[in-house]
Design an enzyme around this catalytic site. Structure first.
Site, PDB file in Angstrom:
ATOM      1  N   ASP A 129     -30.772  27.760  24.470  1.00 52.67           N
ATOM      2  CA  ASP A 129     -30.218  26.708  25.373  1.00 52.67           C
ATOM      3  C   ASP A 129     -29.194  25.973  24.943  1.00 52.67           C
ATOM      4  OD1 ASP A 129     -32.145  27.755  27.357  1.00 52.67           O
ATOM      5  OD2 ASP A 129     -33.377  26.145  27.131  1.00 52.67           O
ATOM      6  N   HIS A 146     -31.507  28.434  33.455  1.00 55.64           N
ATOM      7  CA  HIS A 146     -31.747  29.739  33.275  1.00 55.64           C
ATOM      8  C   HIS A 146     -31.631  30.527  34.741  1.00 55.64           C
ATOM      9  CE1 HIS A 146     -34.633  28.704  29.937  1.00 55.64           C
ATOM     10  NE2 HIS A 146     -33.323  28.923  29.565  1.00 55.64           N
TER      11      HIS A 146
END
Length: 188
Positions: free
Chosen positions: A170, A62
């Site tokens: 994700d 991230h």
């Protein structure tokens, strides 16, 4: 606090001085003055976050897009994680390379992930409690990521990524080669 350098100069590991005795241990986990002195620049953290995850959970990789970019100081206060920072700064001599460190409740290490890096971790223990300080507030509209399953990154996550527990978000991040980085080397 001791500063440990890595293969990417901006990414560092911090090792606190731990004082043990018959009662247990004590250490100073954070000092703004000492942190800035060690890094030789001023960073002001404005938000603390914590997550709890079980074995096999992988989170990342991230980042927050400008102008909401974040630097992070991370640590594991229960269990163990493999923590990873990937350089995603266009023009960087270490673009696409990563630093990985095992953070545990026992080793008390902290990992500094500067702006311009993607960050993620894999849980190696039955459970892990992970804490991190951020130098900018979270902005959901600025969320970004690259795939932690990208084999071109050559990250040994120390767990089988095909059996990892991932969020839906994700699983949708692009591979590094498909990624248009919003970060430029030397901006931060």
């Amino acid at each position: 606090m001791e500063l440990i350098t890595t293969t990417i100069p901006e990414v560092v590991i911090l090792q606190p001085r731990v004082f043990n005795d018959s009662r247990g241990y004590f250490f100073e986990s954070y000092s703004q003055r000492d942190f800035n002195q060690l890094l030789q620049r001023d960073i002001e953290f404005v938000q603390d976050n914590e997550s709890r995850s079980s074995r096999g959970v992988m989170r990342g990789l991230h980042f927050q897009r400008p102008p909401f970019t974040q630097a992070k100081l991370v640590r594991c206060v229960e269990g163990a994680v493999l923590d990873v920072a990937v350089d995603i700064r266009r023009g960087s001599p270490t673009y696409g390379r990563h630093v990985a460190v095992e953070l545990t409740a026992e080793n008390h290490l902290q990992f500094f992930v500067p702006r311009g890096f993607a960050h993620g971790f894999a849980v190696l223990s039955e459970t892990a409690v992970f804490q991190y300080k951020c130098d900018n507030y979270y902005a959901p509209q600025a969320d970004g990521g690259i795939s932690l399953l990208d084999t071109a990154l050559d990250i040994d996550w120390r767990i089988d990524p095909s059996a990892a527990i991932l969020s839906d978000k994700d699983t949708r991040h692009p591979l590094l080669e498909q990624f248009e980085s919003p970060f430029v080397y030397g901006e931060f």
